[in-house]
Structure formats: C-alpha cells, structure tokens
Motif scaffolding. Sequence first.
Motif, PDB file in Angstrom:
ATOM      1  N   GLN A 156       0.861  -1.183   0.000  1.00 25.69           N
ATOM      2  CA  GLN A 156       0.000   0.000   0.000  1.00 25.69           C
ATOM      3  C   GLN A 156       0.900   1.237   0.000  1.00 25.69           C
ATOM      4  O   GLN A 156       2.087   1.140   0.336  1.00 25.69           O
ATOM      5  CB  GLN A 156      -0.899   0.014   1.239  1.00 25.69           C
ATOM      6  N   TYR A 157       0.323   2.383  -0.360  1.00 25.49           N
ATOM      7  CA  TYR A 157       1.134   3.590  -0.490  1.00 25.49           C
ATOM      8  C   TYR A 157       0.493   4.752   0.267  1.00 25.49           C
ATOM      9  O   TYR A 157      -0.720   4.951   0.210  1.00 25.49           O
ATOM     10  CB  TYR A 157       1.327   3.961  -1.965  1.00 25.49           C
ATOM     11  N   VAL A 158       1.345   5.474   0.975  1.00 27.20           N
ATOM     12  CA  VAL A 158       0.909   6.649   1.726  1.00 27.20           C
ATOM     13  C   VAL A 158       1.715   7.839   1.211  1.00 27.20           C
ATOM     14  O   VAL A 158       2.954   7.829   1.267  1.00 27.20           O
ATOM     15  CB  VAL A 158       1.153   6.469   3.237  1.00 27.20           C
ATOM     16  N   LYS A 159       1.015   8.866   0.713  1.00 23.30           N
ATOM     17  CA  LYS A 159       1.734  10.041   0.223  1.00 23.30           C
ATOM     18  C   LYS A 159       2.263  10.841   1.398  1.00 23.30           C
ATOM     19  O   LYS A 159       1.554  11.104   2.373  1.00 23.30           O
ATOM     20  CB  LYS A 159       0.825  10.911  -0.635  1.00 23.30           C
ATOM     21  N   LEU A 160       3.523  11.223   1.292  1.00 21.64           N
ATOM     22  CA  LEU A 160       4.174  11.958   2.372  1.00 21.64           C
ATOM     23  C   LEU A 160       3.929  13.454   2.169  1.00 21.64           C
ATOM     24  O   LEU A 160       4.744  14.180   1.597  1.00 21.64           O
ATOM     25  CB  LEU A 160       5.678  11.651   2.372  1.00 21.64           C
ATOM     26  N   ASP A 161       2.795  13.876   2.685  1.00 27.73           N
ATOM     27  CA  ASP A 161       2.409  15.276   2.464  1.00 27.73           C
ATOM     28  C   ASP A 161       1.295  15.649   3.434  1.00 27.73           C
ATOM     29  O   ASP A 161       0.198  15.075   3.395  1.00 27.73           O
ATOM     30  CB  ASP A 161       1.931  15.456   1.022  1.00 27.73           C
ATOM     31  N   GLY A 162       1.555  16.584   4.320  1.00 32.08           N
ATOM     32  CA  GLY A 162       0.516  17.118   5.182  1.00 32.08           C
ATOM     33  C   GLY A 162       0.246  16.349   6.451  1.00 32.08           C
ATOM     34  O   GLY A 162      -0.688  16.673   7.189  1.00 32.08           O
ATOM     35  N   GLN A 163       1.024  15.332   6.776  1.00 34.06           N
ATOM     36  CA  GLN A 163       0.802  14.597   8.025  1.00 34.06           C
ATOM     37  C   GLN A 163       1.144  15.475   9.233  1.00 34.06           C
ATOM     38  O   GLN A 163       2.040  16.320   9.167  1.00 34.06           O
ATOM     39  CB  GLN A 163       1.670  13.326   8.076  1.00 34.06           C
TER      40      GLN A 163
END
Length: 238
Positions: free
Chosen positions: A177-184
């Motif tokens: 699965q993929y998690v975009k690294l942006d805004g966490q």
Amino acid sequence: MAKADNIFNIRGRLGDFIFCQRNGKTYVKRYSGGFTKAATQNHPNIKVGQERFAQVSRYVKSLKQQLQPYLWRQKDGTFHNQLMATFLQIAKNETEKTFNELIHELDSYSSLSNKSLNKNSKIDPSTLLYDAKTNKLNLGIIPYELAVKYKGLFLEVATGWYGVNDGEIFLTESNRQYVKLDGQTKNEDQLVDFAPADDLDGQLPFVGLAVVYTDDATSESPHPVHTVMACFVETRNG
C-alpha cells in the motif's frame, strides 16, 4: 629460560626444547605442551561454536531469499553481516538450545520486534503497532517524520506474515500500500490494512517500508540504503 651460547641460529621447537632469538642471542626453554591446531579444532566447545555458526549462516541465507519481496531495493553491501551479527547474538543469549530449535519458536523473535533488520536504515520502526483485533497497522509518527525530508514522495508499506512450516521458514507474499508523504501531523495516527493471515498464532506480523518516488511497485527509492527497512512488528491483541 636458558641462554644457548653456540654458533647455530636455531628457532622453534626441537624435541622437548623451544629455541628463540632475542636481541641477537639464542634462548632455549623446555616445551611445556599446549593446544595444537588439531586439538583446538576438536575441542568440544569449538565444535559447538562452529555448528552454531553454520546453523546461523544457513538461516540467514534462507531469510535473505524470503526478504526479497520486502527488501528488493536494498543496496547495502553490509546487510548480510548485519543479519549474521543479529542472529548470532540471539544464539549466544540462548545457549541451552540449538539455533535450529530457537528459530522454530516464535517467542525467540520477541527481542527483534520493531527493530530494523537493516541497521543502516534511517527509518525508525519503533512506533509501528499491529492491532490483531482490527487487522490494522498503525504507522505512528513515521509518515510525519519522513514528510519533512521527502515531502511529495510515497511511503510504500509492504505487510505480510513470517512463520515456520515443516521446518522451513517463510514469508507470505507482501501486500503493498502507499501513503503520500504530504501534510501529516505529528499526533495523527496513520492506519493501513494489514495482509490477512491464516493462522495468527503460528505467524508473526512482518513489515517492509520504503520511501519511493511514485506509488508503484517498480518505483525506485531515493536512497536504497537509508530509505528501505524491514522488521518484525509489535502486536496488540485487543
């Protein structure tokens, strides 16, 4: 030690005497015995250590093959030695059992939970948590920390199960699965589905993480040593 006043430059053992040179002079002493190479190699403790090393070596070779779907991007030339050191330490800590016995007992892996198998990885897996009740993986603070340097890239999360079947270790096919690294945000829980398991009691949750350029299984990692990681994961049962 006696000094030999003669014209011969004798060194080494001669019969029951040992000759050596020191400051241009010859000295002699009686041979007192000791371990020969053959005696050393046949010593019971040496034999045990050699067999244990061989068992660990065979295990690491098999494990590296099983890890390929999770760590195929790994380009760290020291990875083999890292694995050897890790599992030799486990063998050293449990001397009352053979290493082959240890690897068949899932409790033996408890010391490895949330510890990266590839030591040079900069991804810290300490906050990973698998929830057996919901079959979810909490990534903890990892996406937030990685987004600082790799904003806009993706965190690939490969989940699966490690176990032993008929004496052979195995890792199930990885579920990516993929998690975009942006805004966490720092205190935000990031949950992803975990790969289903047939037998939770006989298997351990296993995770591979990698920072990649795109949300695709063939995507490259920006740094194939520091941004690729795999580990066993701590489990919460409810």
